[in-house]
Design an enzyme around this catalytic site. Structure first.
Site, PDB file in Angstrom:
ATOM      1  N   CYS A  23       0.963  -1.682  -0.364  1.00  0.00           N
ATOM      2  CA  CYS A  23       0.147  -0.147   0.147  1.00  0.00           C
ATOM      3  C   CYS A  23       1.094   1.218   0.187  1.00  0.00           C
ATOM      4  O   CYS A  23       1.591   1.217   1.359  1.00  0.00           O
ATOM      5  CB  CYS A  23      -1.099  -0.673   1.612  1.00  0.00           C
ATOM      6  SG  CYS A  23      -1.521   1.552   1.705  1.00  0.00           S
ATOM      7  N   CYS A  26       0.689   3.954   3.206  1.00  0.00           N
ATOM      8  CA  CYS A  26       0.597   3.117   4.552  1.00  0.00           C
ATOM      9  C   CYS A  26       2.409   3.643   4.057  1.00  0.00           C
ATOM     10  O   CYS A  26       2.844   3.805   5.193  1.00  0.00           O
ATOM     11  CB  CYS A  26       0.119   1.943   4.103  1.00  0.00           C
ATOM     12  SG  CYS A  26      -1.322   0.947   4.233  1.00  0.00           S
TER      13      CYS A  26
END
Length: 98
Positions: A23, A26
């Site tokens: 991600c 993230c």
């Protein structure tokens, strides 16, 4: 090692970052969370939970998009936010909910 449910029962606020290695947003959060952990040393615990490896916690807290931050105190959810969050905003929320 303590279980997830034991960790979030703490008197000290626990900020949980639900993330995944794949991600992009993230990855952007990682240095922000390090900054929060440093600035609030002793006042907060920061825990990262990989959604691919910890599906039970992900399911229990209905994490549907990442990154998702959840602030727990004594097992209760005090604050929850999805997406990239500015470190100062995180610190404000922790202070407000401690």
């Amino acid at each position: 090692m303590a279980s997830f449910s034991e960790l979030i029962q703490s008197d000290t606020p626990v900020l949980v970052d639900f993330y995944a290695d794949w991600c992009g947003p993230c990855k952007m959060m990682a240095p922000y969370l390090e900054e929060v952990a440093q600035k609030m040393k002793g006042k907060i615990k920061v825990i990262k939970v990989d959604i691919d490896k910890n599906q039970s916690a992900t399911f229990t807290y209905s994490v549907q998009s990442i990154p998702t931050l959840i602030l727990f105190k004594e097992g209760q959810i005090k604050w929850r936010q999805t997406g990239v969050v500015d470190p100062n905003n995180i610190i404000q929320q922790v202070q407000k909910n401690s």
